[in-house]
Design an enzyme around this catalytic site. Structure first.
Site, PDB file in Angstrom:
ATOM      1  N   LYS A  14      38.896  45.849  26.950  1.00  0.00           N
ATOM      2  CA  LYS A  14      38.087  47.003  27.361  1.00  0.00           C
ATOM      3  C   LYS A  14      38.969  48.137  27.877  1.00  0.00           C
ATOM      4  O   LYS A  14      38.805  49.281  27.481  1.00  0.00           O
ATOM      5  CB  LYS A  14      37.094  46.626  28.473  1.00  0.00           C
ATOM      6  CG  LYS A  14      36.138  45.510  28.103  1.00  0.00           C
ATOM      7  CD  LYS A  14      35.126  45.237  29.229  1.00  0.00           C
ATOM      8  CE  LYS A  14      35.742  44.733  30.526  1.00  0.00           C
ATOM      9  NZ  LYS A  14      36.272  43.365  30.458  1.00  0.00           N
ATOM     10  N   ARG A  89      28.452  45.145  35.969  1.00  0.00           N
ATOM     11  CA  ARG A  89      28.941  43.786  35.777  1.00  0.00           C
ATOM     12  C   ARG A  89      27.903  42.744  36.175  1.00  0.00           C
ATOM     13  O   ARG A  89      28.178  41.554  36.078  1.00  0.00           O
ATOM     14  CB  ARG A  89      30.175  43.606  36.645  1.00  0.00           C
ATOM     15  CG  ARG A  89      31.402  43.128  35.897  1.00  0.00           C
ATOM     16  CD  ARG A  89      32.499  42.977  36.929  1.00  0.00           C
ATOM     17  NE  ARG A  89      33.676  42.380  36.415  1.00  0.00           N
ATOM     18  CZ  ARG A  89      34.717  43.045  35.923  1.00  0.00           C
ATOM     19  NH1 ARG A  89      34.681  44.348  35.804  1.00  0.00           N
ATOM     20  NH2 ARG A  89      35.790  42.383  35.550  1.00  0.00           N
ATOM     21  N   ARG A 128      49.450  38.635  30.064  1.00  0.00           N
ATOM     22  CA  ARG A 128      49.429  39.885  30.817  1.00  0.00           C
ATOM     23  C   ARG A 128      50.031  39.695  32.199  1.00  0.00           C
ATOM     24  O   ARG A 128      50.777  40.536  32.679  1.00  0.00           O
ATOM     25  CB  ARG A 128      47.977  40.371  30.913  1.00  0.00           C
ATOM     26  CG  ARG A 128      47.818  41.699  31.575  1.00  0.00           C
ATOM     27  CD  ARG A 128      46.412  42.228  31.413  1.00  0.00           C
ATOM     28  NE  ARG A 128      45.474  41.534  32.296  1.00  0.00           N
ATOM     29  CZ  ARG A 128      44.183  41.841  32.357  1.00  0.00           C
ATOM     30  NH1 ARG A 128      43.678  42.776  31.592  1.00  0.00           N
ATOM     31  NH2 ARG A 128      43.388  41.197  33.182  1.00  0.00           N
ATOM     32  N   ARG A 130      48.874  39.757  35.359  1.00  0.00           N
ATOM     33  CA  ARG A 130      48.532  40.521  36.558  1.00  0.00           C
ATOM     34  C   ARG A 130      48.380  39.540  37.709  1.00  0.00           C
ATOM     35  O   ARG A 130      48.324  38.337  37.501  1.00  0.00           O
ATOM     36  CB  ARG A 130      47.213  41.259  36.271  1.00  0.00           C
ATOM     37  CG  ARG A 130      47.012  42.547  37.024  1.00  0.00           C
ATOM     38  CD  ARG A 130      45.804  43.287  36.471  1.00  0.00           C
ATOM     39  NE  ARG A 130      44.575  42.542  36.695  1.00  0.00           N
ATOM     40  CZ  ARG A 130      43.416  42.826  36.091  1.00  0.00           C
ATOM     41  NH1 ARG A 130      43.346  43.822  35.228  1.00  0.00           N
ATOM     42  NH2 ARG A 130      42.344  42.097  36.332  1.00  0.00           N
ATOM     43  N   ARG A 141      37.110  33.730  36.604  1.00  0.00           N
ATOM     44  CA  ARG A 141      36.599  35.021  36.115  1.00  0.00           C
ATOM     45  C   ARG A 141      35.725  34.841  34.886  1.00  0.00           C
ATOM     46  O   ARG A 141      34.734  35.540  34.696  1.00  0.00           O
ATOM     47  CB  ARG A 141      37.748  35.978  35.847  1.00  0.00           C
ATOM     48  CG  ARG A 141      38.147  36.712  37.133  1.00  0.00           C
ATOM     49  CD  ARG A 141      39.562  37.205  37.127  1.00  0.00           C
ATOM     50  NE  ARG A 141      39.843  38.148  36.077  1.00  0.00           N
ATOM     51  CZ  ARG A 141      41.058  38.316  35.543  1.00  0.00           C
ATOM     52  NH1 ARG A 141      42.080  37.591  35.969  1.00  0.00           N
ATOM     53  NH2 ARG A 141      41.250  39.208  34.607  1.00  0.00           N
TER      54      ARG A 141
HETATM   55  P1  ADP Z   1      39.046  42.114  33.929  1.00  0.00           P
HETATM   56  O1  ADP Z   1      38.290  42.884  32.908  1.00  0.00           O
HETATM   57  O2  ADP Z   1      40.339  41.598  33.404  1.00  0.00           O
HETATM   58  O3  ADP Z   1      38.211  41.074  34.615  1.00  0.00           O
HETATM   59  P2  ADP Z   1      38.926  44.308  35.856  1.00  0.00           P
HETATM   60  O4  ADP Z   1      40.091  45.177  36.081  1.00  0.00           O
HETATM   61  O5  ADP Z   1      37.739  44.877  35.159  1.00  0.00           O
HETATM   62  O6  ADP Z   1      39.518  43.058  35.080  1.00  0.00           O
HETATM   63  O7  ADP Z   1      38.401  43.690  37.242  1.00  0.00           O
HETATM   64  C1  ADP Z   1      39.261  43.026  38.131  1.00  0.00           C
HETATM   65  C2  ADP Z   1      38.474  42.527  39.347  1.00  0.00           C
HETATM   66  O8  ADP Z   1      37.911  43.641  40.060  1.00  0.00           O
HETATM   67  C3  ADP Z   1      37.265  41.642  39.025  1.00  0.00           C
HETATM   68  O9  ADP Z   1      37.624  40.287  38.862  1.00  0.00           O
HETATM   69  C4  ADP Z   1      36.372  41.878  40.279  1.00  0.00           C
HETATM   70  O10 ADP Z   1      36.820  41.139  41.376  1.00  0.00           O
HETATM   71  C5  ADP Z   1      36.622  43.339  40.583  1.00  0.00           C
HETATM   72  N1  ADP Z   1      35.615  44.230  39.949  1.00  0.00           N
HETATM   73  C6  ADP Z   1      35.846  45.159  38.969  1.00  0.00           C
HETATM   74  N2  ADP Z   1      34.726  45.789  38.626  1.00  0.00           N
HETATM   75  C7  ADP Z   1      33.737  45.275  39.400  1.00  0.00           C
HETATM   76  C8  ADP Z   1      32.332  45.497  39.527  1.00  0.00           C
HETATM   77  N3  ADP Z   1      31.692  46.401  38.764  1.00  0.00           N
HETATM   78  N4  ADP Z   1      31.638  44.771  40.435  1.00  0.00           N
HETATM   79  C9  ADP Z   1      32.238  43.862  41.196  1.00  0.00           C
HETATM   80  N5  ADP Z   1      33.546  43.574  41.127  1.00  0.00           N
HETATM   81  C10 ADP Z   1      34.306  44.275  40.244  1.00  0.00           C
END
Ligand code: ADP
Length: 184
Positions: A14, A89, A128, A130, A141
């Protein structure tokens, strides 16, 4: 002008695709993950509250994220369009966004759903590397994604907003497919 939401599991690509489209269409790429990681790095109040959830692969509580999205979408640059990556989400975030977009008169044209098989997701995320990309957290996740985020596929499909794209192909091919959808 485009307004789109990216949906898909962690590791689906994404962020990568959103940033390509953001340049091509000259609209901001709004990633809640990036916003939260900057907050953690800056040790802001938001960052301090969010960090433990992120490190364990849980969603941060809605009350930390909803105001932030409202503020971001009402900034001037978002008037020309946007690409949302990582939001909504869960169903309550999607309902919040619905109301917000009506309020600010910015309808969202389409929801792009990137499909990638689990085994590919896991190996991509491990590569990756991270901070939240170790095996145990990745697994959580994915569990959180299935339980809380995946129901949004049906949510958007039932409103005829969903377009699914095969995310399990080279980056350029995914980008080409996305562009075709957005130009049609
Ligand atoms: P990925 O797509 O690899 O899971 P993101 O960068 O989108 O990574 O998100 C990393 C973390 O940030 C998530 O695991 C969550 O803890 C938090 N997060 C991101 N967006 C949201 C959201 N809309 N609501 C709640 N937590 C979020």
């Amino acid at each position: 002008m485009i307004r789109v939401i990216f949906l898909g599991p962690p590791g689906a690509g994404k962020g990568t695709q959103a940033s390509v489209l953001s340049k091509d269409f000259d609209v901001p790429h709004i990633s809640t993950g990036d916003i939260l990681r900057s907050a953690v790095a800056a040790k802001s109040e938001l960052g301090q509250k969010a960090e433990s959830y992120m490190n364990s692969g849980e969603l941060v509580p809605d009350d930390l994220i909803l105001d932030l999205i409202r503020e971001r979408l009402t900034q001037e640059d978002a008037g020309k369009g946007w690409i949302l990556d990582g939001f909504p989400r869960n169903v309550s975030q999607a309902n919040f966004l619905d109301k917000l977009l009506v309020d600010i008169k910015q309808p969202c044209e389409c929801v792009l759903n990137l499909e990638v098989p689990d085994n590919v997701l896991i190996s991509r995320l491990l590569e990756r590397g991270r901070k939240d990309d170790n095996e145990e957290v990745i697994r959580n996740r994915l569990v959180v994604y299935r339980k809380q985020t995946e129901p949004l596929i049906e949510f958007f499909r039932s409103r005829q907003q969903l377009v699914s794209i095969n995310g399990n192909q080279p980056m350029d091919s995914v980008a080409a497919d996305l562009k075709q959808v957005l130009q049609s």
